[in-house]
Design an enzyme around this catalytic site. Structure first.
Site, PDB file in Angstrom:
ATOM      1  N   GLU A 166       0.775  -1.221   0.078  1.00 63.26           N
ATOM      2  CA  GLU A 166       0.188   0.128   0.064  1.00 63.26           C
ATOM      3  C   GLU A 166       0.840   1.492   0.001  1.00 63.26           C
ATOM      4  O   GLU A 166       0.629   2.220   1.077  1.00 63.26           O
ATOM      5  CB  GLU A 166      -0.963  -0.009   1.142  1.00 63.26           C
ATOM      6  CG  GLU A 166      -1.894  -1.098   1.338  1.00 63.26           C
ATOM      7  CD  GLU A 166      -2.789  -1.043   2.232  1.00 63.26           C
ATOM      8  OE1 GLU A 166      -2.770  -0.067   3.366  1.00 63.26           O
ATOM      9  OE2 GLU A 166      -3.921  -1.797   2.255  1.00 63.26           O
ATOM     10  N   GLU A 365      -5.194  -8.654   0.864  1.00 64.53           N
ATOM     11  CA  GLU A 365      -5.824  -8.339   2.035  1.00 64.53           C
ATOM     12  C   GLU A 365      -7.272  -8.092   1.966  1.00 64.53           C
ATOM     13  O   GLU A 365      -7.410  -7.475   0.955  1.00 64.53           O
ATOM     14  CB  GLU A 365      -5.118  -6.983   2.791  1.00 64.53           C
ATOM     15  CG  GLU A 365      -3.778  -7.246   3.379  1.00 64.53           C
ATOM     16  CD  GLU A 365      -3.186  -5.828   3.985  1.00 64.53           C
ATOM     17  OE1 GLU A 365      -4.239  -5.031   4.520  1.00 64.53           O
ATOM     18  OE2 GLU A 365      -1.986  -5.694   4.131  1.00 64.53           O
TER      19      GLU A 365
END
Ligand code: BGP
Length: 464
Positions: A166, A365
């Site tokens: 991320e 995720e």
């Protein structure tokens, strides 16, 4: 109906080093920005719980790997903490860290769980942050050295590498919205930080491909589909496209297509915010794209054309171009304040298939953080988290639909394995398949969802 997945589908979960390992006496770890921030301002963290203990994976990894087996893992992602391996960011390698990561990798493989290793999960070594962190080009060089050291030390056994988790989050948190150190608000710096991160990823990919290693390397992105309030309102559509360029396509295009989106470049150019680059950078980014993409999906981003004249800062901010839209009737996870929109995962897969060459990908995720899970503990001491099982099923149905339509998706990793330390939220919201008791030496107990996941993985699917 049976939702069946390919027999070699990756089932597992993701964690990060800083959220699970803890800091231990004489472990040789250097400080990261999280250790420093907690020291400066413990009250910024929920219940003032800091990063020193987390879940004690450093000492309990063997037990945890057995629990992974019991919860159906055939793969597992963690990250190597840069500040553990190279305490000053550059220079000497900490042999205790080498031993620890070797042990974890070997133990996973001995238990038929494939290690997926990420190199950067929000955890800049403090020694480098003091010199500007990602604002500084020297950090890019230091990161590439760190990556090469990791490939050399562990690449004989690790065949799935990821350069960043991320990468947009440290840009947002550290330089725009103040939830990561150094907590400043400065869009020009944010753009430079983002640019250096993208460059560092391409350079690490280059180094990996030039080595004699035979695995794959990619990046993990949190993709937040950007939906306009009204698809027939051009102003809403335009606003949603800008949000998409800033928060998704910035790293998605640079990682998969090797180029930055032209609308993003125009936007930064207009406000004189283009980053400082060096000759050859763009070619390097063009020629070193990812082999595989990890997709973290939690929530959509709903956007409407700018209505308010609230300014979040003196200088430019992304929010100058759009407002957030609270869609009536949206389903919320009230604990985290995030909308739950299962179809988003299918929309991401469709987008990757149609616009990104159907790049090989997996869900790296997806999860649901819930506060107060003690309420759901039954007489046998097990958390009955039926809501998490529903959440899983709801998303897996859409992933299955994507698969059936030809998406190149190879696996599903849940956030997370055991309850872990969620940055500023510390242990407020619990995400794990395995409960961690903070009052009893971090004792682990598998939740109902963990057993459900085991069945899912053993059967490669579920009946509904
Ligand atoms: C992702 C991060 C994870 C994790 C997760 C849950 O953005 O990669 O590190 O923490 O989100 O979010 P949070 O912990 O903030 O609730």
């Amino acid at each position: 109906m049976k939702y069946e997945f390919p027999s070699d589908f990756w089932w597992g979960s993701a964690v990060s080093g800083p959220q699970t390992e803890g800091v231990h006496e004489n472990d040789g770890k250097g400080a990261s920005i999280w250790d420093q921030w907690y020291q400066e301002d413990p009250e910024a963290f929920f219940d003032q719980v800091g990063p020193e203990e987390t879940s004690l994976f450093y000492t309990k990894y063997k037990e945890d790997i057995q629990l992974m087996k019991q919860t159906g893992h055939n793969s597992f992602r963690t990250s190597i903490q840069w500040s553990r391996l190279i305490p000053n960011g550059v220079g000497e390698v900490n042999q205790k860290a080498v031993e620890f990561y070797n042990n974890v990798i070997d133990e996973l493989i001995a238990n038929d769980i494939e290690p997926f290793i990420n190199l950067y999960h929000f955890d800049m070594p403090m020694a480098l942050q003091e010199k500007g962190g990602w604002e500084s080009r020297e950090t890019v060089d230091a990161y590439v050295e760190f990556a090469k050291i990791c490939f050399d030390l562990f690449g004989d056994r690790v065949k799935k590498w990821f350069t960043h988790n991320e990468p947009i989050v440290p840009v947002e948190g550290g330089y725009l919205y103040q939830f990561h150190y150094p907590n400043i608000v400065n869009m020009k710096k944010a753009v430079q930080v983002g640019y250096h991160t993208a460059l560092s990823s391409a350079r690490a990919i280059k180094a990996y491909h030039e080595s004699d290693q035979d695995g794959e390397i990619g990046i993990i992105l949190n993709l937040t589909p950007s939906y306009p309030r009204d698809e027939n309102n051009p102003e809403d559509v335009k606003a949603a496209k800008i949000a998409d360029a800033i928060f998704n396509r910035s790293f998605l295009d640079s990682s998969v297509k090797g180029e930055f989106p032209s609308d993003l470049i125009e936007l930064f150019d207009e406000i004189d915010h283009l980053p400082v680059t060096e000759p050859g950078d763009l070619e390097l980014i063009k020629n070193n794209t990812v082999d595989i993409l990890g997709v973290n999906y939690y929530q959509p981003r709903r956007i409407k054309a700018k209505e308010s004249d609230t300014k979040l800062a003196d200088g430019p901010m992304p929010d100058d171009y759009f407002d957030y839209y609270e869609m009536p009737g949206r389903k919320m996870n009230p604990h985290r304040g995030w909308e739950i929109y299962e179809k988003g995962v299918y929309d991401i897969l469709t987008n990757l298939r149609e616009n990104y060459g159907n790049i090989k990908c997996f869900i790296s995720e997806n999860g649901m953080g819930v506060e107060g899970e003690e309420k759901f503990i039954n007489e046998d001491g097990q958390v009955e988290d039926d809501y998490r099982i529903e959440f899983l099923k709801d998303h897996l149905r859409y992933i299955h639909k994507g698969l059936e339509e030809g998406s190149n998706i190879r696996g599903y990793h849940m956030w997370t394995c055991m309850d872990n330390w969620s940055w500023m939220n510390a242990y407020k919201n619990r995400y794990g398949f395995i409960a961690v008791d903070l009052d009893d030496n971090r004792k682990r107990t598998i939740k109902k969802s963990g057993y459900w996941f085991n069945e899912l993985s053993n059967n490669n699917g579920f009946n509904d």
